[in-house]
Design a protein around this motif. Sequence first.
Motif, PDB file in Angstrom:
ATOM      1  N   GLU A  33      37.053  34.602  46.857  1.00 42.15           N
ATOM      2  CA  GLU A  33      36.567  35.664  47.830  1.00 42.15           C
ATOM      3  C   GLU A  33      38.354  35.984  48.409  1.00 42.15           C
ATOM      4  OE1 GLU A  33      34.841  34.652  51.313  1.00 42.15           O
ATOM      5  OE2 GLU A  33      33.031  34.960  50.983  1.00 42.15           O
ATOM      6  N   ARG A  35      40.320  35.606  45.912  1.00 39.25           N
ATOM      7  CA  ARG A  35      40.931  36.510  44.400  1.00 39.25           C
ATOM      8  C   ARG A  35      40.570  37.515  44.180  1.00 39.25           C
ATOM      9  NH1 ARG A  35      44.742  37.259  41.270  1.00 39.25           N
ATOM     10  NH2 ARG A  35      44.150  37.977  38.737  1.00 39.25           N
ATOM     11  N   ARG A  36      38.962  37.996  44.609  1.00 38.40           N
ATOM     12  CA  ARG A  36      38.447  38.994  44.981  1.00 38.40           C
ATOM     13  C   ARG A  36      38.957  40.688  45.319  1.00 38.40           C
ATOM     14  NH1 ARG A  36      32.661  40.800  46.843  1.00 38.40           N
ATOM     15  NH2 ARG A  36      33.244  39.803  48.890  1.00 38.40           N
ATOM     16  N   ALA A  37      39.764  40.418  46.757  1.00 38.61           N
ATOM     17  CA  ALA A  37      40.191  41.425  47.486  1.00 38.61           C
ATOM     18  C   ALA A  37      41.951  41.266  46.929  1.00 38.61           C
ATOM     19  CB  ALA A  37      40.252  40.458  48.549  1.00 38.61           C
ATOM     20  N   GLU A  38      42.271  40.606  45.704  1.00 37.73           N
ATOM     21  CA  GLU A  38      43.080  41.382  45.125  1.00 37.73           C
ATOM     22  C   GLU A  38      43.124  41.425  44.026  1.00 37.73           C
ATOM     23  OE1 GLU A  38      45.532  36.755  44.050  1.00 37.73           O
ATOM     24  OE2 GLU A  38      46.216  36.166  46.217  1.00 37.73           O
ATOM     25  N   LEU A  39      42.231  41.293  43.665  1.00 44.03           N
ATOM     26  CA  LEU A  39      41.607  42.464  42.707  1.00 44.03           C
ATOM     27  C   LEU A  39      41.520  43.863  42.899  1.00 44.03           C
ATOM     28  CD1 LEU A  39      39.524  39.978  39.962  1.00 44.03           C
ATOM     29  CD2 LEU A  39      41.934  40.761  39.711  1.00 44.03           C
ATOM     30  N   ASP A  40      40.490  43.887  43.727  1.00 42.68           N
ATOM     31  CA  ASP A  40      40.393  45.139  44.472  1.00 42.68           C
ATOM     32  C   ASP A  40      41.335  45.703  45.054  1.00 42.68           C
ATOM     33  OD1 ASP A  40      37.696  44.407  44.028  1.00 42.68           O
ATOM     34  OD2 ASP A  40      37.427  43.994  46.120  1.00 42.68           O
ATOM     35  N   GLY A  41      42.447  45.311  45.650  1.00 37.79           N
ATOM     36  CA  GLY A  41      44.427  45.839  45.466  1.00 37.79           C
ATOM     37  C   GLY A  41      44.316  46.727  44.611  1.00 37.79           C
ATOM     38  N   ASP A  43      43.071  46.674  41.657  1.00 34.84           N
ATOM     39  CA  ASP A  43      42.477  48.506  40.922  1.00 34.84           C
ATOM     40  C   ASP A  43      42.672  49.503  41.408  1.00 34.84           C
ATOM     41  OD1 ASP A  43      39.877  49.165  39.467  1.00 34.84           O
ATOM     42  OD2 ASP A  43      39.586  49.389  41.265  1.00 34.84           O
ATOM     43  N   GLN A  44      42.949  49.671  43.379  1.00 44.24           N
ATOM     44  CA  GLN A  44      42.653  50.795  43.793  1.00 44.24           C
ATOM     45  C   GLN A  44      44.356  51.524  43.511  1.00 44.24           C
ATOM     46  OE1 GLN A  44      40.964  52.798  45.549  1.00 44.24           O
ATOM     47  NE2 GLN A  44      42.861  53.685  45.883  1.00 44.24           N
ATOM     48  N   LYS A  45      45.150  50.451  43.677  1.00 42.89           N
ATOM     49  CA  LYS A  45      46.652  51.040  42.599  1.00 42.89           C
ATOM     50  C   LYS A  45      46.687  51.176  41.599  1.00 42.89           C
ATOM     51  CE  LYS A  45      49.193  47.850  45.776  1.00 42.89           C
ATOM     52  NZ  LYS A  45      49.839  46.554  45.952  1.00 42.89           N
ATOM     53  N   ARG A  47      44.478  52.778  39.795  1.00 40.41           N
ATOM     54  CA  ARG A  47      43.795  53.973  40.252  1.00 40.41           C
ATOM     55  C   ARG A  47      44.505  55.392  40.739  1.00 40.41           C
ATOM     56  NH1 ARG A  47      38.305  53.911  39.107  1.00 40.41           N
ATOM     57  NH2 ARG A  47      37.095  52.070  39.124  1.00 40.41           N
TER      58      ARG A  47
END
Length: 255
Positions: A33, A35-41, A43-45, A47
Motif C-alpha cells: 500500500e 508502494r502504491r501511494a508512492e507510485l500514484d504520487g 504518476d501525478q507528477k 502527468r
Amino acid sequence: MLYDCNEQLQQFRHVKKKALDCVNFTEQREQLERRRAELDGGDQKIRELVSILDRRKDESIERTFKGVARHFREVFSELVQGGHGHLVMMKKKDGDAGDEDIDNDEDGPREPDPEDRMEKYIGVKFLREVLEFQVSFTGQGETQSMKQLSGGQKTVVALTLIFAIQRCDPAPFYLFDEIDAALDTQYRTAVGNMIRRLADMADTQFIATTFRPEIVKVADKIYGVTYKNRVSYINVVSKEQALDFIGHDQTQNAI
C-alpha cells in the motif's frame, strides 16, 4: 514429557496453522500500500510535467507560427506587387469527431476558449496538414487556396514560405534547384532581387541552379556545368559567358 506436550497441543487443534502467517501478510500488505501511494504520487507528477511540456510546446508552435506568418505577409507583398497573402493554422479541439471540425487560426490574437479545452494541432510532419495558404495575386476579390493556383503561383507561395522561415531563423546556406523554371519574368526578377538582398543582409549563402538570366544577373560567382564523354565538368565562368549560354539555350529551345 513428550506425551504431556502432545496432550497440551491437542487443546489447540482447532486453530489453523496458516493463521500464524497473517502477521507476515499484514506487513506485506502495508508495504504494498505504501508502494502504491508512492507510485500514484509519481504518476501525478509525471502527468503534471507532461501537461506543462504540452503547453510549452503549443506556445512555442504558436510563437513560431506568428513570426513566420508576419514575415509571410511581408515577403509575399514584396514578390507580388499589389498582392497579399497570409497563413492560417489548422487546429482541432479535443472531443471533435473528425477532421472536418477544424479551427482556422490566423496570426492575430485569439479569444480564450470558454470551455477551457486544449487545442490540438493536426500535425507537424506534413506542412500541408498544418498550414493553409490564402493568397491574392491581384489584391482584389477573394483570396485563393493552393488548389486554385497555377504551377507558377504555387512556386511563388512556396518560395514565400521559405523566405519567411529564413527571416525567422536563417540557415547558413540554401540550395535551390531551378526554382524559377515555372515563374514568369516579373516573379523571376523579384525572386532574384530578394535572394540578393537576403544574401547581403543575413550573411547567408544561396546556391541556385538555373537556366534563366534573372538569378544569374544577381549572382556573385557563376559555375558552368558541361557534359562530355559521360563526364560532368564544372568551371568558373563570367557573367557574360553565362548570359550568352542562357540566351543561346533559349534560342535553341524556341526553334
